[in-house]
Design an enzyme around this catalytic site. Structure first.
Site, PDB file in Angstrom:
ATOM      1  N   ARG A 145      -6.638   1.726  -8.903  1.00 17.94           N
ATOM      2  CA  ARG A 145      -6.968   0.767  -7.865  1.00 17.94           C
ATOM      3  C   ARG A 145      -7.971   1.422  -6.931  1.00 17.94           C
ATOM      4  O   ARG A 145      -7.669   2.449  -6.324  1.00 17.94           O
ATOM      5  CB  ARG A 145      -5.688   0.413  -7.114  1.00 17.94           C
ATOM      6  CG  ARG A 145      -5.718  -0.926  -6.498  1.00 17.94           C
ATOM      7  CD  ARG A 145      -4.343  -1.447  -6.147  1.00 17.94           C
ATOM      8  NE  ARG A 145      -3.386  -0.458  -5.662  1.00 17.94           N
ATOM      9  CZ  ARG A 145      -2.438  -0.735  -4.793  1.00 17.94           C
ATOM     10  NH1 ARG A 145      -2.330  -1.944  -4.305  1.00 17.94           N
ATOM     11  NH2 ARG A 145      -1.577   0.186  -4.410  1.00 17.94           N
ATOM     12  N   THR A 205     -11.588  -1.355  -2.226  1.00 21.08           N
ATOM     13  CA  THR A 205     -11.656  -2.792  -2.562  1.00 21.08           C
ATOM     14  C   THR A 205     -10.332  -3.333  -3.091  1.00 21.08           C
ATOM     15  O   THR A 205     -10.158  -4.543  -3.212  1.00 21.08           O
ATOM     16  CB  THR A 205     -12.705  -3.009  -3.667  1.00 21.08           C
ATOM     17  OG1 THR A 205     -12.272  -2.289  -4.834  1.00 21.08           O
ATOM     18  CG2 THR A 205     -14.083  -2.502  -3.246  1.00 21.08           C
ATOM     19  N   ASP A 238       6.244   3.753  -3.743  1.00 24.42           N
ATOM     20  CA  ASP A 238       5.312   3.980  -4.846  1.00 24.42           C
ATOM     21  C   ASP A 238       6.110   4.231  -6.122  1.00 24.42           C
ATOM     22  O   ASP A 238       6.750   5.287  -6.268  1.00 24.42           O
ATOM     23  CB  ASP A 238       4.405   5.180  -4.528  1.00 24.42           C
ATOM     24  CG  ASP A 238       3.296   5.305  -5.557  1.00 24.42           C
ATOM     25  OD1 ASP A 238       3.602   5.444  -6.759  1.00 24.42           O
ATOM     26  OD2 ASP A 238       2.112   5.239  -5.163  1.00 24.42           O
ATOM     27  N   ASP A 288       5.226   7.486  -8.140  1.00 24.72           N
ATOM     28  CA  ASP A 288       5.714   8.711  -7.490  1.00 24.72           C
ATOM     29  C   ASP A 288       7.225   8.839  -7.616  1.00 24.72           C
ATOM     30  O   ASP A 288       7.755   9.943  -7.819  1.00 24.72           O
ATOM     31  CB  ASP A 288       5.325   8.720  -5.997  1.00 24.72           C
ATOM     32  CG  ASP A 288       3.876   9.139  -5.805  1.00 24.72           C
ATOM     33  OD1 ASP A 288       3.306   9.767  -6.719  1.00 24.72           O
ATOM     34  OD2 ASP A 288       3.320   8.830  -4.745  1.00 24.72           O
TER      35      ASP A 288
HETATM   36  N1  URA Z   1       2.385  -0.008  -6.483  1.00 24.00           N
HETATM   37  C1  URA Z   1       3.543   0.632  -6.130  1.00 24.00           C
HETATM   38  O1  URA Z   1       3.927   1.609  -6.748  1.00 24.00           O
HETATM   39  N2  URA Z   1       4.239   0.148  -5.081  1.00 24.00           N
HETATM   40  C2  URA Z   1       3.849  -0.938  -4.387  1.00 24.00           C
HETATM   41  O2  URA Z   1       4.551  -1.319  -3.449  1.00 24.00           O
HETATM   42  C3  URA Z   1       2.652  -1.564  -4.762  1.00 24.00           C
HETATM   43  C4  URA Z   1       1.941  -1.081  -5.811  1.00 24.00           C
END
Ligand code: URA
Length: 211
Positions: free
Chosen positions: A106, A110, A202, A205
């Site tokens: 990502r 943007t 995340d 993670d």
């Molecule tokens: N990706 C993630 O890992 N967590 C989110 O909240 C959004 C995108």
């Protein structure tokens, strides 16, 4: 392919495990284990309409015809890297499935998806694809991955996530109205960094213990 729908999987076991995953103190080990279990449970719903064929078998008592699936026709396509966290659970339920990977990152400015890796099994035109990513946030990665996959003309495509934001559903649906979305929850919104609220943080993670 059918008209798009959001399949909200409300089974109590799914909801219970998702609650445990959301907790900020869940260890990497328990987050990963729960994600595997949830993936197995969600696979049950995802494969509900999978075609079966009858084969001739022998029970200890007599011969009969009985239904089986052709797991090889199914491809789980992981959107890297968090999608990988769902593969083990899905493969436990459909061990003969094939695996594809789509790498997208990502762009932080943007929030648009940029492709860096793409590998699918051959003969995609004869296969049903299930694209997996635990988080449907902006929907840009999922939409970009599915655009790329559609060029291979698969027999069908479904999208599986754990959590979806309303904007992610809108974006994916607008780009691919024919792709059904399977999710365990539709959360409130995204924050300014594109994270789902209340969410679970995340996912990558938390699966890989990188933070
Ligand atoms: N990706 C993630 O890992 N967590 C989110 O909240 C959004 C995108």
């Amino acid at each position: 392919m059918t008209t798009a729908q959001v399949h909200h999987i409300t089974h109590p076991l799914v909801q219970h495990k998702l609650t445990l995953m959301r907790m900020k103190d869940a260890s990497t080990n328990s987050f990963r284990t729960l994600l595997g279990e949830l993936s197995m449970l969600m696979a049950y719903e995802l494969t509900r309409d999978m075609p079966t064929t009858e084969i001739e078998i022998e029970t200890p008592l007599e011969r009969m015809r009985s239904p089986v699936i052709d797991g090889k026709k199914l491809v789980f396509v992981s959107i890297l890297r968090a999608g990988n966290g769902m593969l083990d659970g899905l493969l436990r339920v459909v061990p003969n499935a094939r695996i594809g990977h789509v790498g997208l990152y990502r762009d932080p400015a943007t929030l648009q998806a940029v492709e860096y890796y793409f590998k699918l099994p051959d003969s995609v035109a004869e296969r049903d694809l299930i694209v997996v990513d635990p988080m449907l946030a902006t929907g840009n990665s999922a939409a970009a991955a599915i655009t790329r996959l559609k060029a291979l003309k698969p027999r069908s495509i479904k999208f599986l996530c754990l959590l979806a934001a309303p904007i992610g559903i809108q974006t994916l649906h607008a780009a691919h109205p024919d792709v059904p979305i399977y999710t365990a929850a539709v959360d409130r919104e995204l924050n300014d960094h594109g994270y789902i609220l209340p969410g679970l943080g995340d996912a990558g993670d938390r699966i890989f213990g990188t933070k």
